[in-house]
Design an enzyme around this catalytic site. Sequence first.
Site, short mmCIF file in Angstrom:
data_model
loop_
_atom_site.label_atom_id
_atom_site.label_comp_id
_atom_site.label_asym_id
_atom_site.label_seq_id
_atom_site.Cartn_x
_atom_site.Cartn_y
_atom_site.Cartn_z
N ASP A 1 -8.83 -21.06 -14.46
CA ASP A 1 -9.98 -20.70 -14.99
C ASP A 1 -11.06 -20.33 -14.15
O ASP A 1 -11.30 -21.09 -13.47
CB ASP A 1 -10.57 -21.72 -16.16
CG ASP A 1 -11.70 -21.23 -17.44
OD1 ASP A 1 -12.09 -20.48 -16.83
OD2 ASP A 1 -11.21 -21.83 -18.33
N HIS B 1 -14.49 -19.27 -15.14
CA HIS B 1 -15.88 -19.24 -15.74
C HIS B 1 -16.70 -20.53 -15.04
O HIS B 1 -16.25 -21.46 -15.10
CB HIS B 1 -15.75 -19.31 -17.23
CG HIS B 1 -14.95 -18.29 -17.80
ND1 HIS B 1 -13.60 -18.13 -17.93
CD2 HIS B 1 -15.29 -17.25 -18.25
CE1 HIS B 1 -13.18 -17.14 -18.36
NE2 HIS B 1 -14.41 -16.41 -18.78
N SER C 1 -6.97 -23.11 -21.28
CA SER C 1 -7.59 -24.12 -20.36
C SER C 1 -7.68 -25.58 -21.17
O SER C 1 -7.68 -26.84 -20.70
CB SER C 1 -9.09 -24.07 -19.96
OG SER C 1 -9.06 -22.82 -18.86
#
Length: 919
Positions: free
Chosen positions: A740, A742, A793
């Site tokens: 991930d 972000h 996630s």
Amino acid sequence: MTSALRSALGSRLLILDGAMGTMLQAADLSLDDFDGLEGCNEILNVTRPDVISEIHDRYLAAGADLIETNTFGANLSALGEYNIAERAVELAGAATRLARRAADAASTPDRPRFVVGSVGPGTKLPTLGHIAFAAIRDVYQQTIEAMIDEGADAVQIETCQDLLQAKAAVIGAHRAAAARGVDLPVMVDITVETTGTMLLGSETGAALTVLEPLGIDAIGMNCATGPAEMAEHLRTLSGAARVPVTCMPNAGLPVITGEGARYPLGPEDLTEALTDYAQRFGLSVVGGCCGTTPEHIAMVSAALAGRPVAPRHPVHVDAVASLYSEVPLSQDTAYLAIGERTNANGSKAFREAMLAENWDECIDIAKTQTRDGAHLLDLCVDYVGRDGTADMATLAARMSTAVTLPVVLDSTEPQVLRTGLEHLAGRCIINSVNFEDGDGPESRYQRVMPLVREHGAGVVALTIDEEGQARTREWKVRVASRLIDDLVGRWGMEVGDILVDCLTFPIATGQQETRRDGVETIEAIRELKSRYPGVRTTLGVSNISFGLNPAARIVLNSVFLHEAVEAGLDSAIVHAAKILPIDRIPEEQRDVALDLVWDRRGTDAPAPRGVEGYDPLTRFLELFEGVTAASMKAEREAELAAMPLLERLKQRIIDGNAKGLIEDLDEALTIKGALDIVNEDLLAGMQVVGELFGSGRMQLPFVLQSAEVMKTAVAHLEPHMEKTDAGGKGTLVLATVKGDVHDIGKNLVDIIVSNNGYSVVNLGIKQPVQAIIRAAEEHHADAIGMSGLLVKSTMVMRDNLLELNREGLARNYPVMLGGAALTRSYVEHDLNDLFEGEVRYARDAFEGLRLMDSVMAVKHGVPGSSLPEIRARRVPARPRAGSVGGAEAATSGGSGKSGGADPAQPDVRSDVARPTPAG
Ligand code: B1M
């Protein structure tokens, strides 16, 4: 023999032997034994066959089903270090003879023993240009032929650190098997360092993506670490590999002592770990690498030999890969963007840089596309008068390490494609194949397909046949069907690795016969997707607007792409940054572009444009007369300037527009606090971005721009946020989880928590659990915070908690989880039920801070302190749009660790993928 091994591989657990190298080191051999070639273990196959045979015998007596030949270094570079590279074949043959003899002596009808040819990595890395791919491939082929001749049942390509080397060895093995006409199982073990990647930075998922399509028979891990460090990588392999999974750990991480390296794991420890992994990860072969001995293998064999292989349910994802990571061919909430600018035919800048041999500039263009949001890069060096093979060799080699995206190799010349494949460590797509010159033995199609197959590449199939480029929907679909049937039936390709390009001619040149080309292309895509749901489609979009001015091209390309994606287009070859979100195109321009794409003329067009004599092409040209990309931008700036301040700030995030941002933020600070600006105005803008993105109305490059503006704004506001001087209140290790990227939310958490007196160890994005655990141990963390916004996630977080359990660390570190896809119920019920420590949900940074305060209060024994009560299980809420904040949903039902929900069906927010579009 071989077929027995192949069928045994999938059904019962097989035991491979342990280390050869460390056993030889312990054998007290003299320089004479090595024929003066100190440390050259392979020479012992001829100088001290007795020593090698004895090691084989001891492993067989210990219960090994498979023994490996003493050929780890029988390859071009390793023997080259001793100047005896020409003896590779001889030494491989001698080693196999010894192993065969030992295995045959130990075999019984009930328990056959197998010989596996060990194929090592050598000492030079082809990806770094130390040695040529073709040279090592050919020597691998020769040595493996010798192994086959002397009775090897399979080969084990092991300790792979460089994917390009692994590919060379697999291809060498396949060529050897074909040359000898035998069925030779090929098993591959990658080596993942304690950093969590292979030596050159490849993630485990990338390795699987590259190696499995080559046609291997098993994949696994060996060397570098003990079993503990392998767990999360084995989980990745076990969850996705369609071939059997194998595991050969070292006897722990070596401890350097005065007497050399000491391996800490004894037979019991290794057996315990392998027994656990065999069950959890459905392993098919287990054994040992450095530091393991016959005693280790005896105990492993006693515990595991002959057990049925535990069932697995791998989920395969069609993907390609760079040296570093894999990229799925289906992208969540986005089309797969193939950057078109690294193409000497399509980009003037790239062509000029290539002709000037300004390779750094070529790589910069590739990197810019990466930053602009491309998922893959199209690489084309074809240019009349240039040596395409040399250009491809240079650029592919550089791109392999300098660029993180997988490459689509685009050339009309099979030799240029081959060169690209032999320099790129990742899994490529070949652009393209078609039936332009038929499919006879000399056709380009028949010259390219063996390359595609040997290298396990994906393929772009163009709708061109002997009659030319297909123009009508029916013709396009007919050619596509013929290609798909042939690629699958004759060439054994998987449907999911085929991308059909339905091709379009320009529609705005004024020629009547091309006006329907856009419609025919879109309809062909729609029909193909319904006939072959597993096949993907791609399209070179820019062709549609050829001949128009740049501003008009941007609009027509964007509208056409939007319509094609609506019809099912999966991927596009585009300049991703020049595709506008459909909502950002002025209404009339968008509507007329739609009429042009759908060829709606006269009264066929909707009102108010649909009048007698209306021609969208004429109107489109009028609309863009004198219009430039710069003038369109200026118009938008003026609209923005007219907005009230706080609304403008929100709009800046939506538009990804940082021009004037700092001035606006400074003005906003005169009326409200920095944190309020973030929470109320900037995050509101981000929420709209999430909604537009999720509904397909904003593309990734623009989301990236919004994220950049958000980061700039937060960085500017940070010094204005309240900060306590009290430091050292406690330590939080914070990370975005594996897979991930972000990090905006995680970084906000960092700011808020550290401004309040805590030390935050912010590990960054895509962090494997081992890195998180190592940091927590090293920094004596008081808590761990994990962030992750993707639905997948939430599963990674679950696995991470299980890993903390497994390592007996769950009670040492309270864990906080945050991110858009999580719900309180999933974290505090489903995950808390399976976690042996305490895990809590942090809806936002402030809840993270409050949790940290209570963690420390408990730790310091403050009377009456505890972590916040687990809230009652909530009734599934209506989908919340967007990403952040939002009121807690209604709650009901019981609480505590007995939630009892099915962890396989987590109550996570899958709705984040498709939020309700804003107004
Ligand atoms: Co992506 N993305 N994105 N994205 N992106 C989402 C998450 C998505 C929901 C968008 C959508 O479809 N509406 C969607 C996920 C859907 C799903 O999984 N089913 C999505 C997707 C699909 C993707 C890609 C797969 C797209 C693609 O390439 N096909 C890709 C994934 C790449 C990858 O991760 N491997 C991708 C890429 C990107 C960008 C790179 C372009 C960019 C990220 C840039 C960056 O972060 N540097 C991006 C962005 C910006 C978003 C959205 C629009 C906004 C995220 C954000 O920054 N929000 C997002 C939409 C959404 O979230 N609804 C979306 C603001 C931020 C402050 O909120 O991070 O939630 P958040 O943090 C909050 C709380 O959650 C909490 O506190 C923070 C605020 O106080 N919190 C914690 C978070 N972590 C915590 C840890 C704690 C405590 C609290 O520990 C103590």
